[in-house]
Design an enzyme around this catalytic site. Structure first.
Site, mmCIF file in Angstrom:
data_model
loop_
_atom_site.group_PDB
_atom_site.id
_atom_site.type_symbol
_atom_site.label_atom_id
_atom_site.label_comp_id
_atom_site.label_asym_id
_atom_site.label_seq_id
_atom_site.Cartn_x
_atom_site.Cartn_y
_atom_site.Cartn_z
ATOM 1 N N ASN A 108 0.858 -1.188 0.000
ATOM 2 C CA ASN A 108 0.000 0.000 0.000
ATOM 3 C C ASN A 108 0.893 1.237 0.000
ATOM 4 O O ASN A 108 1.985 1.227 0.561
ATOM 5 C CB ASN A 108 -0.868 -0.006 1.266
ATOM 6 C CG ASN A 108 -1.779 1.208 1.366
ATOM 7 O OD1 ASN A 108 -2.502 1.535 0.423
ATOM 8 N ND2 ASN A 108 -1.747 1.884 2.508
ATOM 9 N N HIS A 110 0.952 5.031 1.421
ATOM 10 C CA HIS A 110 0.265 5.894 2.392
ATOM 11 C C HIS A 110 0.939 7.275 2.368
ATOM 12 O O HIS A 110 2.169 7.364 2.409
ATOM 13 C CB HIS A 110 0.339 5.282 3.794
ATOM 14 C CG HIS A 110 -0.393 6.102 4.799
ATOM 15 N ND1 HIS A 110 -1.769 6.061 4.930
ATOM 16 C CD2 HIS A 110 0.039 7.026 5.693
ATOM 17 C CE1 HIS A 110 -2.146 6.914 5.860
ATOM 18 N NE2 HIS A 110 -1.076 7.514 6.336
HETATM 19 C C1 GRF Z 1 -2.690 8.925 -2.610
HETATM 20 O O1 GRF Z 1 -2.399 10.072 -1.869
HETATM 21 C C2 GRF Z 1 -2.289 7.688 -1.840
HETATM 22 O O2 GRF Z 1 -1.186 7.884 -1.037
HETATM 23 C C3 GRF Z 1 -3.499 7.466 -0.991
HETATM 24 O O3 GRF Z 1 -4.596 7.803 -1.821
HETATM 25 C C4 GRF Z 1 -4.180 8.738 -2.805
HETATM 26 C C5 GRF Z 1 -4.527 8.157 -4.153
HETATM 27 O O4 GRF Z 1 -4.296 9.055 -5.197
HETATM 28 N N1 GRF Z 1 -3.513 6.124 -0.460
HETATM 29 P P1 GRF Z 1 -4.364 8.563 -6.702
HETATM 30 O O5 GRF Z 1 -5.732 7.934 -6.919
HETATM 31 O O6 GRF Z 1 -3.252 7.589 -6.945
HETATM 32 O O7 GRF Z 1 -4.210 9.811 -7.535
#
Ligand code: GRF
Length: 208
Positions: A108, A110
């Site tokens: 994941n 984060h």
């Molecule tokens: C990102 O900030 C990621 O870290 C978090 O959700 C957001 C997703 O953004 N888990 P995207 O859909 O990849 O533009």
């Protein structure tokens, strides 16, 4: 060749970074077997289609109960048979059996330096709002293995990003994406493909 499934819910900029990384050669020996979204309106699905990737929408709303959604989601994963599952902005509580079936094979991204600003309720803009509220001068992003907890799995990569005067949650979110997320997520996948291409190694837990 590492076969990955990318799970998304929103804009899909991290998915795009993975697609670009594969095209540029920054991510080696990796193919995207499929993209799964819980949200039919996710722009990530458009990105998948534009790149001729198999894309699927599996929404809890389309099922009579959570158990039925969980079954459909697990069935799709099993059909795609990935070596690695990448959660790239996937805002869904995972089926409880998923972390057992794919132990050590789910990562994941984060948007903070874990263990700061993580755990239940810390997702999306909220993470950056809390970082600004606390007044930290450095934040960043983390790639970690997903276990049964929330943001508790082994940390694979982190990258720090400066918080600047005048930052809003939106400005900080963009900087964290550009300077950290879109760099470390492709890097982690490449490293897993290089070091853990052997699924037996992946099943034991990569990066530890
Ligand atoms: C990102 O900030 C990621 O870290 C978090 O959700 C957001 C997703 O953004 N888990 P995207 O859909 O990849 O533009």
């Amino acid at each position: 060749m590492l076969s990955i499934v990318v799970c998304v819910s929103g804009g899909g900029t991290n998915l795009q970074a993975i697609i670009d990384g594969i095209h540029s050669g920054a991510i080696r020996d990796t193919r995207i077997a499929g993209v799964i979204s819980n949200n039919a309106g996710a722009y990530a699905l458009v990105r998948a289609e534009e790149n001729a990737l198999p894309a699927f929408c599996i929404s809890p709303k389309s099922f009579e109960d959570r158990a039925a959604f969980n079954r459909a989601f697990m069935d799709k994963l099993s059909e795609l048979s990935p070596d690695l599952i990448v959660l790239a902005g996937f805002l869904v509580i995972l089926p409880p059996e998923m972390t057992k079936v794919y132990a050590g094979r789910i990562i994941n991204i984060h948007p903070s330096l874990i263990p700061s600003f993580c755990g239940k309720g810390f997702y999306g803009l909220r993470v950056h709002e809390e970082a600004l509220k606390r007044g930290v001068k450095i934040t960043g992003a983390t790639v970690h293995i997903v276990d049964e907890g929330t943001d508790t799995g082994t940390i694979l990569y982190q990258k720090a990003v400066e918080v600047l005067p005048g930052d809003t949650p939106e400005i900080l979110q963009k900087r964290v994406m550009e300077q950290a997320e879109w760099i470390i997520l492709p890097k982690a996948i490449d490293e897993i493909a290089q070091q853990c291409g052997n699924t037996a190694v992946l099943q034991k837990g990569c990066g530890s």
